[in-house]
Motif scaffolding. Structure first.
Motif, PDB file in Angstrom:
ATOM      1  N   SER A   5       1.039   3.737  -3.168  1.00  0.00           N
ATOM      2  CA  SER A   5       0.476   5.081  -3.028  1.00  0.00           C
ATOM      3  C   SER A   5       1.539   6.145  -3.252  1.00  0.00           C
ATOM      4  O   SER A   5       1.246   7.211  -3.796  1.00  0.00           O
ATOM      5  CB  SER A   5      -0.239   5.266  -1.686  1.00  0.00           C
ATOM      6  N   ILE A  53      -2.936   8.526   2.252  1.00  0.00           N
ATOM      7  CA  ILE A  53      -2.936   7.085   2.520  1.00  0.00           C
ATOM      8  C   ILE A  53      -1.525   6.638   2.871  1.00  0.00           C
ATOM      9  O   ILE A  53      -1.311   5.876   3.816  1.00  0.00           O
ATOM     10  CB  ILE A  53      -3.505   6.322   1.302  1.00  0.00           C
ATOM     11  N   LEU A  54      -0.535   7.177   2.137  1.00  0.00           N
ATOM     12  CA  LEU A  54       0.854   6.860   2.466  1.00  0.00           C
ATOM     13  C   LEU A  54       1.196   7.326   3.880  1.00  0.00           C
ATOM     14  O   LEU A  54       1.768   6.572   4.677  1.00  0.00           O
ATOM     15  CB  LEU A  54       1.777   7.533   1.445  1.00  0.00           C
ATOM     16  N   ARG A  56       3.999   5.934  -5.368  1.00  0.00           N
ATOM     17  CA  ARG A  56       4.190   6.052  -6.810  1.00  0.00           C
ATOM     18  C   ARG A  56       2.999   6.705  -7.504  1.00  0.00           C
ATOM     19  O   ARG A  56       3.159   7.429  -8.496  1.00  0.00           O
ATOM     20  CB  ARG A  56       4.494   4.670  -7.402  1.00  0.00           C
ATOM     21  N   VAL A  57       1.809   6.445  -6.969  1.00  0.00           N
ATOM     22  CA  VAL A  57       0.630   7.112  -7.539  1.00  0.00           C
ATOM     23  C   VAL A  57       0.734   8.624  -7.317  1.00  0.00           C
ATOM     24  O   VAL A  57       0.491   9.427  -8.223  1.00  0.00           O
ATOM     25  CB  VAL A  57      -0.662   6.552  -6.896  1.00  0.00           C
ATOM     26  N   MET A  58       1.147   8.995  -6.099  1.00  0.00           N
ATOM     27  CA  MET A  58       1.267  10.421  -5.781  1.00  0.00           C
ATOM     28  C   MET A  58       2.277  11.096  -6.706  1.00  0.00           C
ATOM     29  O   MET A  58       1.977  12.112  -7.340  1.00  0.00           O
ATOM     30  CB  MET A  58       1.687  10.574  -4.313  1.00  0.00           C
ATOM     31  N   VAL A  78       0.846  -1.197   0.000  1.00  0.00           N
ATOM     32  CA  VAL A  78       0.000   0.000   0.000  1.00  0.00           C
ATOM     33  C   VAL A  78       0.880   1.246   0.000  1.00  0.00           C
ATOM     34  O   VAL A  78       0.668   2.192  -0.772  1.00  0.00           O
ATOM     35  CB  VAL A  78      -0.930   0.002   1.232  1.00  0.00           C
ATOM     36  N   SER A  79       1.917   1.236   0.851  1.00  0.00           N
ATOM     37  CA  SER A  79       2.810   2.396   0.927  1.00  0.00           C
ATOM     38  C   SER A  79       3.547   2.590  -0.391  1.00  0.00           C
ATOM     39  O   SER A  79       3.655   3.708  -0.911  1.00  0.00           O
ATOM     40  CB  SER A  79       3.829   2.207   2.052  1.00  0.00           C
ATOM     41  N   ILE A  98      -6.218  12.654  -6.894  1.00  0.00           N
ATOM     42  CA  ILE A  98      -5.572  11.340  -6.758  1.00  0.00           C
ATOM     43  C   ILE A  98      -4.300  11.479  -5.936  1.00  0.00           C
ATOM     44  O   ILE A  98      -4.040  10.707  -5.001  1.00  0.00           O
ATOM     45  CB  ILE A  98      -5.267  10.772  -8.166  1.00  0.00           C
ATOM     46  N   ALA A  99      -3.504  12.503  -6.261  1.00  0.00           N
ATOM     47  CA  ALA A  99      -2.238  12.684  -5.545  1.00  0.00           C
ATOM     48  C   ALA A  99      -2.474  12.975  -4.065  1.00  0.00           C
ATOM     49  O   ALA A  99      -1.812  12.402  -3.195  1.00  0.00           O
ATOM     50  CB  ALA A  99      -1.451  13.822  -6.194  1.00  0.00           C
ATOM     51  N   SER A 145      -5.049  12.172  -2.140  1.00  0.00           N
ATOM     52  CA  SER A 145      -5.532  10.997  -1.421  1.00  0.00           C
ATOM     53  C   SER A 145      -4.408   9.998  -1.224  1.00  0.00           C
ATOM     54  O   SER A 145      -4.225   9.456  -0.127  1.00  0.00           O
ATOM     55  CB  SER A 145      -6.682  10.338  -2.180  1.00  0.00           C
ATOM     56  N   ALA A 146      -3.628   9.767  -2.302  1.00  0.00           N
ATOM     57  CA  ALA A 146      -2.522   8.810  -2.192  1.00  0.00           C
ATOM     58  C   ALA A 146      -1.527   9.279  -1.140  1.00  0.00           C
ATOM     59  O   ALA A 146      -1.012   8.478  -0.348  1.00  0.00           O
ATOM     60  CB  ALA A 146      -1.838   8.647  -3.546  1.00  0.00           C
TER      61      ALA A 146
END
Lengths: 326, 447
Positions: free
Chosen positions: B320, B373-374, B322-324, B316-317, B366-367, B369-370
């Motif tokens: 997230s 979450i991270l 990489r998504v960010m 998850v870390s 998206i960034a 939220s990611a």
């Protein structure tokens, strides 16, 4: 006086302030639906509280925050015990808050009608639940030695607690109706005035019952009865401004009576030795000192600008001059 | 018991991520409108005024949801996390109460004045109101991040009477975690607003309605805002990463999926693709330097806190993060394109790219939220780093049915709200900068 007591009083003041202010806008939220014959009339009623409702609601948020900061054990036990009523209260507050904004963005009759109906339902629920929650403070709830709730949902909706809900509902309706008589012009005002005559009498009756049932000794409790009775007289003599203030003070006074009655407990347990008190639920002296400094500096400033905002919007409104275009 | 922990965490995740959809736009768009109203105030130009009104309507819709979902945040610590509230209330409650006193009152009162006071207040006072709303939303961010930083990196406290008690308020508000977090959050908010304005303006320019020239102005302005915001996000994110390497090495190792302590440590782009020594470079500003791996850190934690699993959910870390970063990079491409258009190709608008900009509105969301979450998953299994594990923090008196009910109810109402707000925003955008009725002033001129 110790800081624990100062904060107990301050939290009572925040709750009282919340009821004093938000009482009438809950009331208006309900009444607009019944008084307004069309969407424009309902809009006029709603506009009367448009600039203020959010600021009023912050009193509740601050009361919650102050409980957390000054009495974390009280906050933790009370909020987790009242889990379901609070979920419903939150849903109602969410619905209410959003309705204000979306109703005048929706350009058609029908969505506006739905918004107004939702505003009515959510305001009624919120009014009831505030009373239920506060009454539970007074009558006590089953909590164990570590402060955790041991009862079920039905322990929270005992007849007396529900009576508390009806009490707050009737008070808020009266308060809302009187606020409208002060803010609105013309025929719309007359409707509010006519209703306030009935509701102030109903409230007086309910308060008399409450006084007999609940507080045999409390002077403050008698004071709220006196306030609501004088409001009734004033309504019929058409001293509406004074009547409005009397009803609002009566809400505040009821909170004072409640807090006075439970002191030095903050959360009465039905098992007496588990009750939380101002001493065993409080934060450390250091935290209370910091919080006291912050409150001493900022509460007066807040009062000044909130009062100023009421002053700015002091003009009466009618369907003709209502201006909600942003 | 595990059920309760899972459900409580799920509820917090849903309500917080949802709430944070609306917060950054409130901050960033508040700044945008305040600046534009200042321009309108100085120029007295009715076109500037129309711009303020158009974006103001979207701002208010967004703000309303932000406010009401915020009340849930304030209450649910007590409702779902009562053990946590008891343990940290002495430290954690203070910033929340201060947030209400300093920010919420100011925000709500002056927004009410701004919203309804256009024809009542002098113009200068009206302008001041929106600046105060913006200031209040920043103050609010400051205090809630101070509270969050205590969970990430507790400072200024002592363990006493079985709970954390505050001993140093100044240390609390100068928490190094907070000082690195706040610039990142504020600059991310500015990016969120910039892409919101860019996307909508691009769409309106494509439609080429009679008010398109106004949207071209906001488009150019938002490009500038997005450029500054993105640079700030990158720099502050880099510094925050370095601070996390010091304060929470476990979070860093998890987001890089770094099994073994390495010197120099490579940076993993995607699984299987690495840049040698890059992670060391990012952490230490030089191509060498040790970065601790998950295995060693797990051992250190066990040595310090006893048996247990102290590794946060690695995938998850890893994802997230990489998504960010990925979303931010795409945002950068948009900005580079936009600025080159602004500088060199003033006539031509590439229709497809402009349309992509509309979709680009989702990137900062998206960034954001990611990123959260991270930040929060990387803190696991702790709710307060090193002091209290998450599974000891919940309300034990609450039944799982109650929580299931509330999750269902909140999800339903939040979903409905999202749909309504989307429809209403779309309608306002379609309506554009035209004011339906002529204002009093223009009517008078016509007469």
């Amino acid at each position: 006086m110790s800081l624990e007591i100062v904060w107990f009083v301050l939290i009572a003041v925040l709750w009282a302030g919340f009821l004093f202010l938000e009482g009438f806008d809950f009331g208006v939220g309900i009444l607009q639906f019944f008084f307004g014959k069309n969407e424009r009339e309902r809009g006029t009623y709603i506009t009367s509280i448009g600039p203020h409702w959010d600021g009023n609601e912050v009193w509740l948020i601050t009361a919650g925050g102050a409980m957390f900061a000054a009495f974390p054990f009280w906050y933790a036990s009370f909020f987790s015990a009242l889990y379901l009523p609070l979920v419903i209260l939150l849903l109602a507050l969410i619905t209410r808050g959003v309705c204000f904004e979306i109703r005048h963005r929706a350009n058609f009759e029908k969505p506006r009608f739905i918004c107004d109906a939702a505003l009515m339902v959510s305001s009624s629920l919120a009014s009831l639940l505030i009373g239920v929650a506060l009454m539970n403070l007074a009558i006590g709830i089953p909590i164990d030695v570590s402060g955790n709730f041991t009862g079920t949902f039905f322990d929270l909706v005992k007849p007396l607690a529900l009576f508390g809900g009806i009490l707050s509902l009737s008070l808020f309706l009266t308060n809302g109706a009187l606020f409208l008589t002060l803010k609105i012009e013309g025929e719309l005002q007359t409707r509010a005035y006519n209703f306030s005559k009935y509701s102030v009498i109903a409230s007086t009756f309910l308060f008399a019952v409450a006084t007999v049932l609940l507080c045999k000794y409390s002077v403050i409790c008698i004071a709220s009865l006196v306030l609501i009775s004088s409001a009734a007289v004033l309504v019929f003599k058409q001293h509406l401004k004074t009547a409005f203030i009397c009803v609002a003070l009566c809400s505040a006074c009821s909170v004072a009576a409640l807090f006075y009655a439970i002191f030095p407990n903050v959360l009465v347990s039905s098992i007496a030795e588990n009750s939380l008190t101002v001493w065993n639920a409080a934060s450390s002296a250091y935290t209370l000192k910091i919080m006291s400094i912050v409150a001493a500096v900022f509460v007066p400033i807040i009062l000044v600008y909130q009062i100023w905002s009421y002053y700015i919007f002091r003009k009466r409104i009618s369907p003709r001059n209502v201006n909600i275009e942003v | 018991m595990d059920d309760l922990v899972f459900l409580s965490r799920l509820q917090f995740a849903i309500t917080s991520v949802y709430h944070f959809f609306f917060v950054p736009l409130t901050i960033g768009l508040g700044l945008f409108i305040a600046i534009w109203e200042t321009l309108a105030y100085k120029s007295g130009n009715s076109e500037d005024e129309r711009i303020v009104r158009f974006w103001g309507r979207l701002f208010l819709l967004n703000f309303a949801v932000g406010v009401v979902t915020g009340i849930v945040q304030e209450f649910q610590f007590g409702m779902n996390w009562s053990e946590y509230s008891r343990f940290v209330g002495d430290v954690f409650g203070a910033p929340l109460a201060i947030e209400a006193l300093l920010a919420f009152f100011m925000e709500s009162t002056f927004l009410g004045l701004w919203m309804f006071g256009r024809n009542v207040l002098p113009r200068g006072v009206h302008l001041t109101c929106i600046w105060l709303v913006f200031a209040a939303s920043c103050v609010s961010a400051v205090w809630i991040l101070i509270a969050n930083s205590f969970m990430q990196h507790p400072v200024g406290y002592v363990l006493n009477n079985g709970r954390a008690e505050m001993t140093d308020f100044f240390a609390l508000i100068t928490n190094p975690y907070f000082l690195h977090q706040i610039p990142h959050v504020i600059s991310a908010s500015i990016c969120t607003a910039a892409f919101f304005v860019l996307g909508i303006s691009a769409w309106k320019m494509l439609q080429n309605t009679e008010d398109a020239f106004l949207f071209e102005r906001t488009f150019r302005y938002a490009l500038f805002m997005g450029f500054i915001g993105l640079i700030a996000v990158l720099l502050s994110g880099h510094l925050q990463g370095q601070s996390i390497a010091k304060l929470q090495p476990m979070k860093l190792a998890a987001m890089e999926n770094l099994e073994k302590t390495s010197d120099p440590a490579p940076l993993s782009l995607v699984p299987g693709l690495e840049i040698p020594a890059m992670l060391s470079f990012m952490v230490h500003n030089r191509p060498s330097g040790e970065v601790q791996g998950l295995e060693d850190l797990q051992k250190t934690f066990e040595y310090r806190y006893g048996e247990g699993n102290y590794t946060p959910p690695v995938w998850v870390s890893y994802i997230s993060f990489r998504v960010m970063v990925g979303a931010s990079s795409i945002m950068m491409l948009f900005i580079i394109y936009g600025i080159s258009w602004h500088l060199f190709m003033k006539k031509n608008i590439h229709r497809k790219i402009m349309f992509l900009m509309l979709l680009g509105i989702s990137l900062p969301y998206i960034a954001n939220s990611a990123g959260w979450i991270l930040a929060e998953m990387g803190r696991q299994p702790w709710i307060v780093y090193g002091l209290m594990p998450t599974d000891k923090a919940i309300s034990v008196g609450t039944s799982s049915n109650s929580i299931i009910f509330s999750i269902t109810a909140f999800t339903f109402i939040y979903g409905a709200l999202a749909a309504i707000i989307f429809i209403l925003m779309r309608r306002e955008v379609l309506r554009g900068c035209k004011s339906k009725k002529p204002t009093r002033k223009t009517a008078a001129v016509k007469v």
